[in-house]
Design a protein around this motif. Sequence first.
Motif, mmCIF file in Angstrom:
data_model
loop_
_atom_site.group_PDB
_atom_site.id
_atom_site.type_symbol
_atom_site.label_atom_id
_atom_site.label_comp_id
_atom_site.label_asym_id
_atom_site.label_seq_id
_atom_site.Cartn_x
_atom_site.Cartn_y
_atom_site.Cartn_z
ATOM 1 N N ALA A 21 12.106 -0.284 1.406
ATOM 2 C CA ALA A 21 11.333 -1.249 0.616
ATOM 3 C C ALA A 21 10.104 -1.724 1.383
ATOM 4 O O ALA A 21 9.009 -1.848 0.817
ATOM 5 N N PHE A 22 10.254 -1.959 2.692
ATOM 6 C CA PHE A 22 9.108 -2.381 3.493
ATOM 7 C C PHE A 22 8.056 -1.280 3.560
ATOM 8 O O PHE A 22 6.854 -1.544 3.485
ATOM 9 N N ALA A 23 8.500 -0.027 3.730
ATOM 10 C CA ALA A 23 7.553 1.089 3.760
ATOM 11 C C ALA A 23 6.824 1.210 2.418
ATOM 12 O O ALA A 23 5.605 1.428 2.389
ATOM 13 N N ALA A 24 7.561 1.057 1.323
ATOM 14 C CA ALA A 24 6.925 1.124 0.000
ATOM 15 C C ALA A 24 5.900 0.015 -0.164
ATOM 16 O O ALA A 24 4.797 0.250 -0.686
ATOM 17 N N ALA A 25 6.220 -1.182 0.300
ATOM 18 C CA ALA A 25 5.271 -2.293 0.211
ATOM 19 C C ALA A 25 4.038 -2.024 1.076
ATOM 20 O O ALA A 25 2.909 -2.348 0.681
ATOM 21 N N ALA A 26 4.222 -1.424 2.248
ATOM 22 C CA ALA A 26 3.097 -1.155 3.145
ATOM 23 C C ALA A 26 2.170 -0.077 2.594
ATOM 24 O O ALA A 26 0.953 -0.168 2.754
ATOM 25 N N ALA A 37 8.901 -3.922 -4.591
ATOM 26 C CA ALA A 37 9.460 -3.620 -3.267
ATOM 27 C C ALA A 37 9.913 -4.907 -2.571
ATOM 28 O O ALA A 37 10.975 -4.946 -1.947
ATOM 29 N N HIS A 38 9.121 -5.965 -2.706
ATOM 30 C CA HIS A 38 9.503 -7.245 -2.103
ATOM 31 C C HIS A 38 10.748 -7.840 -2.760
ATOM 32 O O HIS A 38 11.629 -8.368 -2.072
#
Length: 195
Positions: A21-26, A37-38
Amino acid sequence: MQTHERGEVAIRTCALSMGGAFAAAALSREPVVTAAAHVFAGAVWIMAWVATLGGWTITRRLSRASSGGIAMGSWGWGHVTDTAGVSVAFLSAAALLVASPLLGLWLPMPRVSARGEKGDMLEDPEVRLPLTERSGARVVEIEYRVARRNARSFRSLMQEVQLFRQRNGAYGWAIARDIADPELWTKQLSLPDMA
């Protein structure tokens, strides 16, 4: 699968999911994808706490256990963000989260004593007052009759029970021996309201 192993698997799964999820948000350039994602990362965060703490004590334990970690993490990741940017901070966090299950192989979650884990050590008390979520805190008082020769081992056992009860939200714990009747012990504890 035993409870301990399920908890270990749940934590590893949560770490991998949050890393994704963090990678998708980045990497996302779409606000809707970033927001999703968050939301997903937040849901996985709560599931991780449920897997490790369980039950109704989550909010209390979350506030106690994570306040310092959240403050330090905010400070540290804030510096990374100032220095390298938001995307780098999120990708770095994602990499650490994805790598953290490997750390779990070396440092697994601690086992909790099997004593008291099932929570069926005592029968439910007789309740004559209907209790609701708004009933407020409860005081529980239990009397035990213990032979004098067993007093020391009983006290040791009650200290273990105290840790179990406090882990599940009890407070104001006390165990007392009646000086007029040395075989009579009284345990008292308070339980928070369920709201």
